[in-house]
Enzyme design. Structure first.
Site, short mmCIF file in Angstrom:
data_model
loop_
_atom_site.label_atom_id
_atom_site.label_comp_id
_atom_site.label_asym_id
_atom_site.label_seq_id
_atom_site.Cartn_x
_atom_site.Cartn_y
_atom_site.Cartn_z
N ARG A 183 -5.69 12.08 -7.84
CA ARG A 183 -6.78 12.87 -8.27
C ARG A 183 -7.98 13.20 -7.43
O ARG A 183 -8.55 14.24 -7.08
CB ARG A 183 -7.26 12.17 -9.69
CG ARG A 183 -6.29 12.23 -10.64
CD ARG A 183 -6.76 11.48 -11.85
NE ARG A 183 -6.56 10.10 -11.52
CZ ARG A 183 -7.04 9.05 -12.10
NH1 ARG A 183 -7.27 9.21 -13.45
NH2 ARG A 183 -6.78 7.95 -11.81
N CYS B 192 -11.32 7.89 -7.71
CA CYS B 192 -10.24 7.68 -8.83
C CYS B 192 -9.75 6.12 -8.69
O CYS B 192 -10.41 5.46 -8.00
CB CYS B 192 -9.16 8.60 -8.77
SG CYS B 192 -8.14 8.57 -7.43
N ASP C 82 -4.36 10.47 -15.27
CA ASP C 82 -3.83 10.05 -14.07
C ASP C 82 -2.06 10.48 -13.91
O ASP C 82 -1.26 10.26 -14.65
CB ASP C 82 -3.60 8.43 -13.83
CG ASP C 82 -3.06 7.87 -12.56
OD1 ASP C 82 -2.64 8.77 -11.82
OD2 ASP C 82 -3.31 6.72 -12.49
P1 4NP Z 1 -4.90 8.06 -8.65
O1 4NP Z 1 -3.61 7.69 -9.05
O2 4NP Z 1 -5.89 7.32 -9.10
O3 4NP Z 1 -5.25 9.83 -9.24
O4 4NP Z 1 -4.93 8.27 -6.97
C1 4NP Z 1 -2.95 6.44 -8.75
C2 4NP Z 1 -2.07 6.53 -7.72
C3 4NP Z 1 -1.51 5.36 -7.41
C4 4NP Z 1 -1.85 4.29 -8.26
C5 4NP Z 1 -2.39 4.49 -9.44
C6 4NP Z 1 -3.11 5.27 -9.67
N1 4NP Z 1 -1.11 3.25 -8.07
O5 4NP Z 1 -0.97 2.10 -9.12
O6 4NP Z 1 -0.27 2.86 -6.99
#
Ligand code: 4NP
Length: 155
Positions: free
Chosen positions: A15, A9, A123
């Site tokens: 995720r 991800c 997300d």
């Molecule tokens: P992930 O969600 O891609 O599902 O882990 C996110 C977690 C953190 C960030 C973006 C997406 N971030 O910008 O820090």
């Protein structure tokens, strides 16, 4: 030698840690190894988001020992299957691929449930608290399909 599966991800804290924990719980450990990574670098070395840890724990899956890492080009050769959570992850990973073989390893995870529809796992990071439960349920459903397929293919 085990079959290696990588979940990808953006941050590797919401995720893909869930996808890793859920799929690993459905596969025999002696034959399959599941890991996860993020395309971004913000959360290298971090534990999963507390909301992902909590929803996994509610479903008897422990993801609290995972640590964030960034996807790298060497992952194309280290893994047999690479599942990405959304279309932007797909673009970011494909950009790093150098061969057709590497490109073909990369699949949008929900295409295993809805072939060719290119649906994103949303997300949940900036969303409502129940976003994590929705994501958990989506991933549980698709990982059930993936596990059955992998076990059938590699038995
Ligand atoms: P992930 O969600 O891609 O599902 O882990 C996110 C977690 C953190 C960030 C973006 C997406 N971030 O910008 O820090």
């Amino acid at each position: 030698m085990s079959i290696k599966i990588l979940m990808v991800c953006l941050g590797n804290i919401c995720r893909s840690p869930l996808a890793e924990g859920i799929l690993a719980s459905k596969l025999p450990k002696n034959k399959f190894a599941v890991d996860s990574a993020g395309t971004g670098s913000w959360h290298i070395g971090h534990s999963p988001d507390v909301r992902s840890i909590a929803v996994a724990k509610n479903n008897k899956i422990n993801i609290s020992n995972q640590k964030g890492r960034q996807f790298s080009k060497s992952d194309f050769d280290s893994y047999d299957y690479i599942f990405v959570m959304d279309n932007s992850n797909y673009e970011n990973v494909i950009e790093l691929a150098e061969t057709q073989d590497q490109k073909e390893k990369v699949q949008l995870i929900l295409n295993e449930l809805f072939p060719n529809e290119n649906v994103d796992v949303p997300d949940p990071y900036f969303g409502l608290p129940n976003g994590f439960e929705i994501v958990y349920n989506m991933l549980d459903e698709v990982c059930e399909v993936i596990a059955k397929k992998l076990i059938a293919k590699h038995q």
